[in-house]
Design a protein around this motif. Sequence first.
Motif, mmCIF file in Angstrom:
data_model
loop_
_atom_site.group_PDB
_atom_site.id
_atom_site.type_symbol
_atom_site.label_atom_id
_atom_site.label_comp_id
_atom_site.label_asym_id
_atom_site.label_seq_id
_atom_site.Cartn_x
_atom_site.Cartn_y
_atom_site.Cartn_z
ATOM 1 N N TYR A 1 4.264 7.022 8.744
ATOM 2 C CA TYR A 1 5.407 6.367 8.984
ATOM 3 C C TYR A 1 5.572 5.518 10.529
ATOM 4 C CZ TYR A 1 8.026 7.661 4.639
ATOM 5 O OH TYR A 1 8.395 7.781 3.609
ATOM 6 N N ALA A 2 4.729 6.425 11.437
ATOM 7 C CA ALA A 2 4.913 5.920 12.677
ATOM 8 C C ALA A 2 3.302 5.012 13.156
ATOM 9 C CB ALA A 2 4.898 7.056 13.730
ATOM 10 N N TYR A 3 2.237 5.358 12.386
ATOM 11 C CA TYR A 3 1.036 4.804 12.997
ATOM 12 C C TYR A 3 0.803 3.729 11.945
ATOM 13 C CZ TYR A 3 -4.061 4.641 14.162
ATOM 14 O OH TYR A 3 -5.039 3.967 14.598
ATOM 15 N N LYS A 4 0.514 2.589 12.833
ATOM 16 C CA LYS A 4 0.265 1.241 12.236
ATOM 17 C C LYS A 4 -1.062 1.048 11.299
ATOM 18 C CE LYS A 4 0.666 -3.683 12.500
ATOM 19 N NZ LYS A 4 0.886 -4.925 13.642
ATOM 20 N N GLY A 5 -2.173 1.638 11.730
ATOM 21 C CA GLY A 5 -3.529 1.712 11.424
ATOM 22 C C GLY A 5 -3.708 2.692 10.266
ATOM 23 N N ASN A 6 -2.984 3.063 9.729
ATOM 24 C CA ASN A 6 -3.001 4.497 8.878
ATOM 25 C C ASN A 6 -4.114 4.089 7.681
ATOM 26 O OD1 ASN A 6 -1.337 3.798 6.415
ATOM 27 N ND2 ASN A 6 0.111 3.356 8.249
ATOM 28 N N VAL A 7 -4.598 5.018 6.934
ATOM 29 C CA VAL A 7 -5.585 4.617 5.913
ATOM 30 C C VAL A 7 -5.044 3.966 4.830
ATOM 31 C CG1 VAL A 7 -5.341 6.960 4.713
ATOM 32 C CG2 VAL A 7 -7.431 5.727 4.942
ATOM 33 N N LEU A 8 -3.732 4.158 4.403
ATOM 34 C CA LEU A 8 -3.020 3.463 3.379
ATOM 35 C C LEU A 8 -2.534 2.247 3.450
ATOM 36 C CD1 LEU A 8 -1.561 6.678 1.552
ATOM 37 C CD2 LEU A 8 -3.777 5.502 1.004
ATOM 38 N N PHE A 9 -2.667 1.906 4.795
ATOM 39 C CA PHE A 9 -1.949 0.414 5.397
ATOM 40 C C PHE A 9 -0.539 0.429 5.110
ATOM 41 C CE2 PHE A 9 -6.471 -0.273 4.411
ATOM 42 C CZ PHE A 9 -6.970 -0.801 5.367
ATOM 43 N N ALA A 10 0.150 1.454 5.388
ATOM 44 C CA ALA A 10 1.665 1.565 5.033
ATOM 45 C C ALA A 10 2.303 0.848 6.146
ATOM 46 C CB ALA A 10 1.961 2.976 4.658
ATOM 47 N N ASP A 11 3.342 0.426 5.874
ATOM 48 C CA ASP A 11 4.365 -0.115 7.138
ATOM 49 C C ASP A 11 4.807 0.839 7.881
ATOM 50 O OD1 ASP A 11 3.726 -2.570 6.015
ATOM 51 O OD2 ASP A 11 5.345 -2.575 4.786
ATOM 52 N N ARG A 12 4.963 0.435 9.038
ATOM 53 C CA ARG A 12 5.878 1.731 9.958
ATOM 54 C C ARG A 12 7.131 1.517 9.701
ATOM 55 N NH1 ARG A 12 6.239 0.016 14.799
ATOM 56 N NH2 ARG A 12 6.144 2.292 15.809
#
Length: 435
Positions: A280-291
């Motif tokens: 929820y806070a890291y933009k470059g997560n592995v699932l490309f989820a929105d912040r």
Amino acid sequence: MREANTSSTRSRISFYSISLLALGDGFAGITFLFVGLAVRGLWINLIATAFLAFLSVMFFGMRFLLDIWTAQAPERAIRAREEAEEERQRQERFRATLERLRAEQLQREAASAETPDSPVTAVAQPAADIDTLAPPPAHIDTASADSAPPSLPLPVTAQRPTDTGAAAVFMPSDQEGLVAAQTGTGNQIAADVDTSTTSFGSIYIRFYLVLFATLFMTLNAISWPTGLRRAYFTILALISLSFWVPQISRNVQRNCRKALTLEFVIGQSLLRLVPFIYFYAYKGNVLFADRQPYILIALAAWLWIQVVLLASQEFIGPRWFIRNDWAPPAYDYHPILREDEEGATMPLGLSEPTSNSAPTSPLLERRASLSSPMTRRGSIAKEAKGKGKRVYNCAICFQDLEVPVIEAGGSSDTTVAGILARRSYMPLFGGLDEV
């Protein structure tokens, strides 16, 4: 599991809280497995983490759930008997109401038959109906009326058998398999409730069914529209972070505290919040989820509200935030002691100073403390009484304990300091845990 190695401690732990923690570990392990298959560069790391998660669930989490389930078996049996008794009483009230309505209907029918509207109606009444209204002869008893042929109906005034509600007890010659049955309208309620109907094996199967159903629903939710997908993952995150709610409820119901250590509560809360911070806070997560920082703040606030409630239940009291009539009555292990109530019947083990043992100067007090243990106890009791406390001798550890006692006519101390002062002792055998 090491801290909860006794049955009394396991009985205080909520089964559903540990189940939610185990479900979270299992869901994380399966998620790591699928992500490792999709991202080749993280295969080794994610597979090792998934293996540790499955190990935690299968060998530790389920074992701990089995221990808690076994320790709480008597409680479930008592609750099942209470539910069966409530059901029996409800059926008795229903049958009594039904019998009363039938009796009132028969009385109305008899009154309408005995007072006809016109003489013509009375003359035109069939002879069979008139015979039914006539009282039975004196020499004919109820037994003979019951043995009459089915073609002859019973008179209206005949006495009918009534259900007294008494349970028929059948005891065999070897006194095994004692069954207490309640006679009713075809349904029999057993007094000895079989608590093995919901065994741990069925709980084990339900656990994995819920785990895999949630996983398949989550995989399907990836292809949903954006708004619906976001709402689903938010609800799923809210449920997964509500693992302390069942423990708070169990503390209220049982009026118990110290079920879980604060280190365990804070550590589990921090560790299980880390994945949500990542997604929820890291933009470059592995699932490309929105912040989504606002949702993250709401989830973190909800989790720490539970932690604060658990901590307050341990220090202030399990039921401090609810009314007394909202929960079943429970024994108070830390009662408020008053001098006017305790003066007449002081407990055994009270150490009060006497005129012979109380020292009269600091020098004599020191000599007395070095020479006589009884005199030293008297001086300690005299000093404690000046602080609004009294000294009791624990019958288990043989130590002197200072217990706060409210003076005659004084008001009870409802501050946090006063509540914590009462936590330093526990009457009877509970004092062993506190000392």
